[in-house]
Design a protein around this motif. Structure first.
Motif, short mmCIF file in Angstrom:
data_model
loop_
_atom_site.label_atom_id
_atom_site.label_comp_id
_atom_site.label_asym_id
_atom_site.label_seq_id
_atom_site.Cartn_x
_atom_site.Cartn_y
_atom_site.Cartn_z
N HIS A 1 0.83 -1.20 0.00
CA HIS A 1 0.00 0.00 0.00
C HIS A 1 0.87 1.25 0.00
CE1 HIS A 1 -3.57 -2.37 0.50
NE2 HIS A 1 -3.14 -2.89 1.64
N ARG A 2 0.22 2.36 -0.18
CA ARG A 2 0.92 3.65 -0.23
C ARG A 2 1.69 3.91 1.06
NH1 ARG A 2 -2.75 8.80 -1.39
NH2 ARG A 2 -3.71 7.97 0.51
N ARG A 3 1.11 3.54 2.19
CA ARG A 3 1.77 3.83 3.47
C ARG A 3 3.11 3.09 3.59
NH1 ARG A 3 1.14 -0.36 6.99
NH2 ARG A 3 -0.49 -1.89 6.48
N HIS A 4 3.20 1.85 3.03
CA HIS A 4 4.46 1.11 3.09
C HIS A 4 5.57 1.88 2.39
CE1 HIS A 4 1.65 -2.53 3.39
NE2 HIS A 4 2.31 -2.50 4.53
N LEU A 5 5.25 2.41 1.22
CA LEU A 5 6.25 3.12 0.44
C LEU A 5 6.53 4.52 1.00
CD1 LEU A 5 4.88 1.91 -2.96
CD2 LEU A 5 7.12 1.37 -2.03
N LYS A 6 5.53 5.12 1.60
CA LYS A 6 5.74 6.42 2.25
C LYS A 6 6.71 6.26 3.41
CE LYS A 6 3.17 10.23 4.41
NZ LYS A 6 3.81 10.19 5.73
N GLU A 7 6.54 5.20 4.21
CA GLU A 7 7.43 4.95 5.34
C GLU A 7 8.84 4.60 4.85
OE1 GLU A 7 5.33 1.90 7.34
OE2 GLU A 7 3.80 3.25 8.17
N TRP A 8 8.92 3.81 3.76
CA TRP A 8 10.23 3.47 3.20
C TRP A 8 10.94 4.74 2.73
CZ3 TRP A 8 11.85 4.41 -1.86
CH2 TRP A 8 13.11 3.89 -2.19
N ARG A 9 10.21 5.62 2.09
CA ARG A 9 10.80 6.86 1.58
C ARG A 9 11.32 7.71 2.73
NH1 ARG A 9 8.55 10.64 -3.20
NH2 ARG A 9 10.05 12.34 -3.02
N ASN B 1 -5.44 8.80 -4.90
CA ASN B 1 -5.88 9.24 -3.57
C ASN B 1 -6.42 8.11 -2.71
OD1 ASN B 1 -5.31 12.00 -4.26
ND2 ASN B 1 -7.25 12.05 -5.37
N SER B 2 -5.92 6.90 -2.96
CA SER B 2 -6.33 5.75 -2.14
C SER B 2 -5.08 5.06 -1.63
CB SER B 2 -7.18 4.78 -2.96
OG SER B 2 -6.38 4.11 -3.92
N GLU B 3 -5.25 4.15 -0.68
CA GLU B 3 -4.12 3.40 -0.15
C GLU B 3 -3.52 2.48 -1.20
OE1 GLU B 3 -2.00 2.82 2.63
OE2 GLU B 3 -2.60 4.91 2.77
N ALA B 4 -4.32 2.15 -2.22
CA ALA B 4 -3.80 1.30 -3.30
C ALA B 4 -2.88 2.07 -4.24
CB ALA B 4 -4.97 0.71 -4.09
N ALA B 5 -2.89 3.39 -4.16
CA ALA B 5 -2.08 4.22 -5.06
C ALA B 5 -0.63 4.24 -4.60
CB ALA B 5 -2.65 5.64 -5.12
N TRP B 6 0.03 3.10 -4.72
CA TRP B 6 1.43 2.97 -4.28
C TRP B 6 2.33 3.97 -4.99
CZ3 TRP B 6 4.93 2.00 -8.09
CH2 TRP B 6 4.42 1.46 -9.29
N GLN B 7 1.99 4.26 -6.27
CA GLN B 7 2.85 5.12 -7.08
C GLN B 7 2.92 6.55 -6.56
OE1 GLN B 7 -0.09 3.96 -7.96
NE2 GLN B 7 -1.33 5.68 -8.70
N GLU B 8 1.90 6.98 -5.82
CA GLU B 8 1.87 8.37 -5.34
C GLU B 8 2.96 8.64 -4.29
OE1 GLU B 8 -2.07 9.18 -4.01
OE2 GLU B 8 -2.91 9.26 -6.05
N ALA B 9 3.36 7.60 -3.57
CA ALA B 9 4.39 7.78 -2.55
C ALA B 9 5.79 7.85 -3.16
CB ALA B 9 4.33 6.64 -1.53
N LEU B 10 5.89 7.54 -4.45
CA LEU B 10 7.20 7.51 -5.10
C LEU B 10 7.35 8.61 -6.15
CD1 LEU B 10 7.72 3.66 -5.53
CD2 LEU B 10 8.51 5.16 -3.70
N LYS B 11 6.58 9.67 -6.02
CA LYS B 11 6.73 10.79 -6.94
C LYS B 11 8.04 11.52 -6.65
CE LYS B 11 1.83 11.77 -7.81
NZ LYS B 11 0.75 12.78 -7.67
N ALA B 12 8.69 11.98 -7.71
CA ALA B 12 9.96 12.68 -7.56
C ALA B 12 9.73 14.06 -6.94
CB ALA B 12 10.63 12.83 -8.91
N THR B 13 10.69 14.49 -6.13
CA THR B 13 10.66 15.85 -5.60
C THR B 13 10.96 16.82 -6.73
OG1 THR B 13 11.45 15.08 -3.44
CG2 THR B 13 11.69 17.43 -3.93
#
Length: 386
Positions: A136-144, A193-205
């Motif tokens: 989920h998005r939260r996993h990748l947000k925490e990894w980032r 805009n959902s937890e399934a949107a894993w790609q949103e947590a990996l957007k480039a700065t």
């Protein structure tokens, strides 16, 4: 097109010749739905890209009559993905990655640079063991967040503590880009805009390209070569002659250089794809001298101890030469690559040619050096003035 919604499928019109309406699942894989021309249920289809024939292959699954309306899409999606895997593997079913680590390993098979990054930032992280179907998005947000908190190594000293600095946003972007590409090979983008949107947590700065702007002109590079240690001189001279990444140059073997044609095969590089370039006479003479009396598998640029150069061994002699020559203190091996590319662009060489030689994309050359190409054009036009 969202074929997972029953009301959307019911509102679809029949296309000519029963052509399905398509929804992209992932690169090279589509699921399709063809509504019935009569009162019956529509049929499900799949389309997958065949890399061998460079064409799409198709198949039909039927209507899944035993499933409820809201379950049909999931079944069709699963079958479409199976069909895509079969097409991509040439008809052989291969074991599919289950975890994030599996996906990264599969992606890095032919990409040395990606393998290096995954080993440092993914394999030892908790995210490596997360199941892909549970990601989920939260996993990748925490990894980032964990990645951004890791300091970057500036230098490693034999005696004393290593020198560290805060990780730059541009460095984080590069690590994230490779990770995002690996996941995109096996995962479809989640609903926005959902937890399934894993790609949103990996957007480039944005606006964090980390562009290296320090430039050493030819006279400054000559000063550097005059002061460089004799052991490192051939390696550094090669960096001044060719716009190669230092790591790619260090990885060359004697067998990569063909003395008869003055051609060089560059295998281990950021892209992971080998390329072959023609060397100018000065560079060809240097490479021929380095390849003399060496076995094909030996390092082309070899240290006195018989080992190839690496980022830890070339830093010290270059830093010492920079100081002795009175050059800017932040000049590095990569500065030489940037300076050579700058000279090539300023000389009016086509950007695509420079991109091919340096092992990057024309887009990157245009982004970072395009203004120099404009300056070269202005200079050429001014020389035409009477």
């Amino acid at each position: 097109m969202d074929l997972s919604r029953v009301n959307i499928r019911e509102a679809l019109r029949c296309l000519p010749k029963g052509e399905p309406h398509w929804q992209r699942i992932k690169p090279g894989c589509f699921v399709g739905f063809a509504p019935s021309a009569k009162a019956g249920e529509g049929t499900w289809h799949a389309r997958a890209y065949d890399p061998d024939t460079r064409r799409y292959r198709r198949t039909a699954f039927g209507a899944f009559p035993l499933l409820a309306g809201n379950a049909k899409f999931a079944a069709a999606k699963e079958e479409a993905e199976k069909f895509a895997r079969l097409v991509e593997s040439g008809g052989h079913n291969e074991a599919q990655p289950e975890t994030v680590a599996d996906a990264c390993k599969a992606y890095a098979k032919s990409r040395p640079e990606a393998e290096h990054r995954f080993r440092r930032y993914v394999d030892s992280d908790p995210i490596a063991n997360v199941k892909l179907n549970k990601l989920h998005r939260r996993h990748l947000k925490e990894w980032r967040e964990r990645l951004e908190a890791q300091p970057a190594l500036v230098s490693r000293r034999k005696n004393g503590e290593p020198v560290l600095r805060k990780r730059a946003a541009s460095t984080v972007n590069r690590d994230i880009a490779v990770f995002r590409a690996a996941l995109a090979k096996v995962l479809a983008p989640g609903a926005p805009n959902s937890e399934a949107a894993w790609q949103e947590a990996l957007k480039a700065t944005p606006n964090a390209d980390g562009r290296r702007t320090l430039y050493l002109d030819r006279s400054e590079r000559r000063k550097l070569l005059e002061k460089i240690d004799a052991e490192a001189a051939p390696f550094v001279r090669a960096l001044c002659l060719l716009p190669l990444r230092p790591g790619a140059l260090a990885a060359l073997t004697a067998g990569d250089f063909d003395k008869r044609t003055s051609e060089l095969t560059i295998g281990k590089d950021k892209t992971g794809k080998p390329r072959r370039i023609k060397l100018p006479s000065d560079a060809a003479a240097l490479f021929a001298e380095q390849a003399k009396n060496k076995l094909p598998g030996a390092a082309l640029f070899m240290r006195a101890n018989g080992n190839a150069w690496n980022k830890d061994s070339w830093k010290k002699p270059i830093a010492a030469a920079v100081a002795a020559a009175g050059l800017p203190g932040d000049a590095t091996a990569y500065t030489l690559r940037h300076s050579t590319i700058t000279d090539l662009v300023s000389a009016g060489l086509p950007l695509l040619t420079i991109a091919q030689i340096s092992g990057t994309s024309a887009e990157m050359i245009e982004r970072h050096y395009g203004h120099l190409a404009s300056d070269a054009a202005v200079k050429a036009l001014s020389e035409l003035a009477l």
